[in-house]
Design an enzyme around this catalytic site. Structure first.
Site, PDB file in Angstrom:
ATOM      1  N   GLY A 121      20.974  -6.117 -10.998  1.00  0.00           N
ATOM      2  CA  GLY A 121      21.973  -6.661 -10.082  1.00  0.00           C
ATOM      3  C   GLY A 121      21.542  -7.838  -9.247  1.00  0.00           C
ATOM      4  CD  GLU A 147      18.570  -3.522  -5.062  1.00  0.00           C
ATOM      5  OE1 GLU A 147      18.901  -4.232  -6.032  1.00  0.00           O
ATOM      6  OE2 GLU A 147      18.086  -2.387  -5.187  1.00  0.00           O
ATOM      7  CG  ASP A 182      25.941   2.351  -1.196  1.00  0.00           C
ATOM      8  OD1 ASP A 182      26.237   2.801  -0.080  1.00  0.00           O
ATOM      9  OD2 ASP A 182      26.630   2.542  -2.203  1.00  0.00           O
ATOM     10  CE  LYS A 207      29.010  -0.339  -0.574  1.00  0.00           C
ATOM     11  NZ  LYS A 207      29.542   0.369  -1.780  1.00  0.00           N
ATOM     12  CG  PHE A 231      32.298   0.288  -6.775  1.00  0.00           C
ATOM     13  CD1 PHE A 231      31.170   1.076  -6.675  1.00  0.00           C
ATOM     14  CD2 PHE A 231      32.436  -0.549  -7.870  1.00  0.00           C
ATOM     15  CE1 PHE A 231      30.189   1.040  -7.660  1.00  0.00           C
ATOM     16  CE2 PHE A 231      31.470  -0.588  -8.855  1.00  0.00           C
ATOM     17  CZ  PHE A 231      30.344   0.209  -8.751  1.00  0.00           C
ATOM     18  NE  ARG A 248      24.644  -6.211 -14.647  1.00  0.00           N
ATOM     19  CZ  ARG A 248      24.125  -5.451 -13.702  1.00  0.00           C
ATOM     20  NH1 ARG A 248      23.988  -5.909 -12.480  1.00  0.00           N
ATOM     21  NH2 ARG A 248      23.752  -4.215 -13.960  1.00  0.00           N
TER      22      ARG A 248
END
Length: 186
Positions: free
Chosen positions: A50, A105, A109, A137, A158, A171
């Site tokens: 990610g 990152e 979360d 988050k 999300f 992505r």
């Protein structure tokens, strides 16, 4: 956002963070990291998959000699929620002993993955470990974990785009948007 584009068909109508804001914030983070790591032995580590877009843009904004490495760790799999178990799929290629590590990152979360990685890298002898995340988050936090460099604080939704995915899709969206719940509730 071109709502007629197939790329955006599963994204809520209004973008959460458009690409222009992302670029501006990445530039600011790069400047801050440059100031903070003067005369340090910096290794910037991308947490795959990610963070790869954020990582690529961020290291180009850091005006210092540095080295890079990659790790792949996950606690999500194909789910929208953390499993609570961190699985290392790809480890670093070099020793971190005596190095200043900046973990990059995409999103913090639950905090479990980064907490686990920080503990592991400390045991390996890293001089320092800091975290840069594009998104934070805080409502999702399950462990005491704070990033040192945060792009944006977001609500408990999300999100996909700019490297973030759902089941390896979305992505390549250059903006960040909220995924329509119907996609992951099916």
């Amino acid at each position: 956002m071109d709502t007629t584009s197939k790329l955006y068909q599963d994204i809520e109508n209004e973008l959460l963070i458009p690409r222009e804001k992302i670029a501006e914030r990445v530039r600011t983070l790069g400047e801050q990291i440059t100031q903070d790591y003067q005369d340090r032995n910096l290794v910037v580590v991308s947490i795959l998959n990610g963070s790869v877009l954020f990582f690529a843009d961020l290291i180009r904004e850091i005006d210092l000699p540095l080295t890079i490495d990659f790790m792949q760790a996950s606690s999500y799999g194909d789910s929208t929620r953390s499993s609570g178990f961190v699985h290392i799929k790809k480890d670093l290629d070099r020793s971190v002993e005596g190095k200043d590590i900046l973990l990059v990152e995409d999103i913090v979360d639950s905090g479990r993955t980064l907490s686990y990685l920080k503990t592991m890298l400390k045991k390996r002898g890293a001089s320092s470990i800091r975290i840069a995340t594009l998104l934070d988050k805080p409502e999702g936090r399950q462990v005491d974990m704070e990033a040192d460099y945060v792009g944006f604080i977001i609500p408990n939704a999300f999100v996909v785009g700019y490297g973030l995915d759902y089941s390896e899709r979305y992505r390549n969206i250059p903006d960040i948007g909220i995924l329509r719940p119907r996609v992951y509730q099916e």
